[in-house]
Design a protein around this motif. Structure first.
Motif, PDB file in Angstrom:
ATOM      1  N   SER A  40       0.834  -1.207   0.000  1.00 24.63           N
ATOM      2  CA  SER A  40       0.000   0.000   0.000  1.00 24.63           C
ATOM      3  C   SER A  40       0.868   1.256   0.000  1.00 24.63           C
ATOM      4  CB  SER A  40      -0.909   0.027   1.223  1.00 24.63           C
ATOM      5  OG  SER A  40      -1.762  -1.077   1.214  1.00 24.63           O
ATOM      6  N   ILE A  41       1.955   1.216   0.750  1.00 23.40           N
ATOM      7  CA  ILE A  41       2.859   2.371   0.772  1.00 23.40           C
ATOM      8  C   ILE A  41       3.423   2.602  -0.631  1.00 23.40           C
ATOM      9  CG2 ILE A  41       5.091   3.239   1.633  1.00 23.40           C
ATOM     10  CD1 ILE A  41       4.494   1.609   4.224  1.00 23.40           C
ATOM     11  N   LEU A  42       3.860   1.507  -1.261  1.00 26.80           N
ATOM     12  CA  LEU A  42       4.434   1.657  -2.608  1.00 26.80           C
ATOM     13  C   LEU A  42       3.402   2.244  -3.562  1.00 26.80           C
ATOM     14  CD1 LEU A  42       6.728   1.301  -4.640  1.00 26.80           C
ATOM     15  CD2 LEU A  42       5.910  -1.018  -5.065  1.00 26.80           C
ATOM     16  N   GLN A  43       2.170   1.803  -3.440  1.00 25.46           N
ATOM     17  CA  GLN A  43       1.155   2.339  -4.353  1.00 25.46           C
ATOM     18  C   GLN A  43       0.938   3.838  -4.136  1.00 25.46           C
ATOM     19  OE1 GLN A  43      -2.715   0.418  -4.644  1.00 25.46           O
ATOM     20  NE2 GLN A  43      -2.737   1.288  -6.693  1.00 25.46           N
ATOM     21  N   ILE A  44       0.925   4.255  -2.883  1.00 25.18           N
ATOM     22  CA  ILE A  44       0.777   5.685  -2.584  1.00 25.18           C
ATOM     23  C   ILE A  44       1.976   6.454  -3.165  1.00 25.18           C
ATOM     24  CG2 ILE A  44       0.779   7.375  -0.682  1.00 25.18           C
ATOM     25  CD1 ILE A  44      -0.793   5.213   0.971  1.00 25.18           C
TER      26      ILE A  44
ATOM     27  N   GLU B  43       3.921   5.532  -5.687  1.00 25.06           N
ATOM     28  CA  GLU B  43       3.873   5.534  -7.151  1.00 25.06           C
ATOM     29  C   GLU B  43       2.825   6.513  -7.682  1.00 25.06           C
ATOM     30  OE1 GLU B  43       5.595   1.148  -8.374  1.00 25.06           O
ATOM     31  OE2 GLU B  43       3.443   1.357  -8.146  1.00 25.06           O
ATOM     32  N   ASP B  44       1.683   6.583  -7.006  1.00 26.88           N
ATOM     33  CA  ASP B  44       0.654   7.554  -7.418  1.00 26.88           C
ATOM     34  C   ASP B  44       1.208   8.966  -7.339  1.00 26.88           C
ATOM     35  OD1 ASP B  44      -1.135   5.543  -7.798  1.00 26.88           O
ATOM     36  OD2 ASP B  44      -2.313   5.903  -5.976  1.00 26.88           O
ATOM     37  N   ALA B  45       1.886   9.259  -6.230  1.00 32.98           N
ATOM     38  CA  ALA B  45       2.431  10.609  -6.040  1.00 32.98           C
ATOM     39  C   ALA B  45       3.534  10.885  -7.050  1.00 32.98           C
ATOM     40  CB  ALA B  45       2.966  10.754  -4.620  1.00 32.98           C
ATOM     41  N   ALA B  46       4.372   9.863  -7.322  1.00 29.37           N
ATOM     42  CA  ALA B  46       5.483  10.040  -8.263  1.00 29.37           C
ATOM     43  C   ALA B  46       4.948  10.355  -9.657  1.00 29.37           C
ATOM     44  CB  ALA B  46       6.338   8.774  -8.286  1.00 29.37           C
TER      45      ALA B  46
ATOM     46  N   VAL C 174       1.609   7.902   5.294  1.00 31.66           N
ATOM     47  CA  VAL C 174       2.740   8.377   4.515  1.00 31.66           C
ATOM     48  C   VAL C 174       2.698   9.895   4.635  1.00 31.66           C
ATOM     49  CG1 VAL C 174       3.833   8.479   2.250  1.00 31.66           C
ATOM     50  CG2 VAL C 174       2.516   6.459   2.905  1.00 31.66           C
TER      51      VAL C 174
END
Lengths: 113, 287
Positions: free
Chosen positions: A9-13, A15-18, A107
């Protein structure tokens, strides 16, 4: 090992922000983890290292800001520090405590370039 | 299974069929193989040696995605008057036997369905179906808990009736399921008399997340040193408002109080639906 789900879930957040920020690299991920949150930080760090491989955050530092636990003692009508969910009120020794802080897993920010 | 970390994304099965990946984000969440390349981001050229580093504020809950699915499930339940319970416990506390006995005792007085969560096998769903109730098995593979996305897909396959009861038996695990909201009305934690009275203190997150504690296997109390009052005291040290019912699924003791609690919850959910029926129910659309 629900820390793996949390790391994903952290990675998805991230990646969305990136994507929104059009960045090419994530240098650091800063989390806020409450002292009373249902997570084991060492396990989360381990899982984070695994899930970010090959991603835009592959060499990102994981920084964890600890948020102290706090509760409202219904008997004392005051805010008290709480290091664990089973701890009694440090003033009256009672257990009628409503948690007011320290359960969050967020995050907070990213360092990107 | 992922050979690097042992995690099991991609192995989840619902009724024996693979879980559909989430359509919402269009992003596969699983870890990538090293060297698979960066799929994301709009790569733009930088002058060599020059990079601009900056901070961006995110302020997002790590569980936000699961909580979003849970909210959709809850809206779905509420629009249809469905009373959903998330049953959690250690393995071996007697959850499935309790469900079987509960379904038999309700004896068709309420429409109901069951979602079973286990890492492997559909034996629990088979036991439930033997009672005549519809049941769907979710196999989480290596996963240690059900999440709201899995439950959302399972409940669509079950074609739940309006004003019905949905019993979700989570994976036997007193740790991980505590953090994952499924959209249920209540978490019900089952602690059996063959376990220790100190379990609420050892696994506080689960007892804090639950609204009701069932002390199961109470027919065995004469043969055990388990002190049920101490178990309740310990649970209330974590969660002062938790309700406790002593039961035995095997002997039937205490079942009336548990059944009355269920029926009252179902009536409440149905009444709330009728009250809101003036507003057209919106279907949950998912990919």
């Amino acid at each position: 090992m629900h820390e793996m789900s949390l790391a994903e879930s952290i990675l998805q957040i991230v990646e969305d922000a990136a994507r929104t920020e059009n960045c090419t690299r994530v240098k650091a991920v800063r989390l806020e983890i409450g002292q009373l949150a249902n997570v084991e930080q060492e396990a989360l760090r381990f899982c984070f290292d695994v899930v970010v491989r090959g991603s835009i955050a592959s060499d990102a530092r994981l920084e964890i800001i600890d948020i102290p636990g706090q509760g409202w003692c219904l008997q004392c009508s005051r805010s008290v520090p709480l290091a664990a969910l089973y701890e009694p009120c440090p003033v009256c020794g009672g257990h009628q405590i409503r948690v007011t802080q320290g359960e969050q897993m967020r995050v907070r920010e990213l360092e990107i370039e | 299974m992922c050979t690097t970390c042992g995690c099991g994304s991609g192995e989840t099965l619902i009724g024996g069929r693979a879980l559909r990946r989430e359509a919402r984000q269009g992003v596969h969440l699983h870890y990538r193989q090293p060297g698979a390349g960066q799929a994301l981001g709009h790569q733009h050229a930088h002058a060599p040696g020059i990079s601009e580093s900056r901070m961006v504020s995110i302020e997002r809950d790590i569980l936000a995605k699961n909580n979003g699915y849970a909210r959709e499930n809850r809206e779905y339940f509420s629009a249809r008057g469905i009373f959903a319970l998330n049953l959690v416990s250690s393995p071996g506390s007697g959850k499935t036997t309790l469900l079987v006995k509960t379904i038999q005792a309700l004896n068709g007085s309420l429409p109901l369905a069951v979602i079973e969560g286990d890492q492997q096998t559909d034996s629990d769903a088979v036991r439930i179906r033997a009672t005549g109730a519809p049941a769907l098995q979710i196999n989480t593979g290596k996963g240690c808990h059900l999440d709201a996305h899995m439950v959302g897909q399972a409940m669509q396959q079950l074609h739940l009736q309006d004003d019905s009861l949905l019993l979700i038996e989570n994976v036997g695990n007193l740790v991980c399921p505590a953090g994952f909201d499924l959209g249920e009305a209540h978490k019900v934690v089952i602690l059996s008399a063959t376990e220790g009275e100190d379990k609420p203190l050892k696994y506080p997150d689960m007892f804090r997340a639950a609204d009701l504690m069932l002390l199961n296997k109470c027919d065995l109390l004469p043969y055990l040193s388990f002190d049920p009052d101490l178990a309740v005291t310990n649970a209330r040290r974590i969660n002062p408002s938790i309700r406790a019912i002593r039961i035995s699924a095997t002997s039937g003791a205490g079942m009336d109080e548990w059944l009355a609690w269920i029926v009252s919850g179902c009536h409440g959910a149905a009444a709330a639906r009728r009250q809101h029926a003036v507003v057209p129910a919106t279907a949950v659309a998912r990919g």
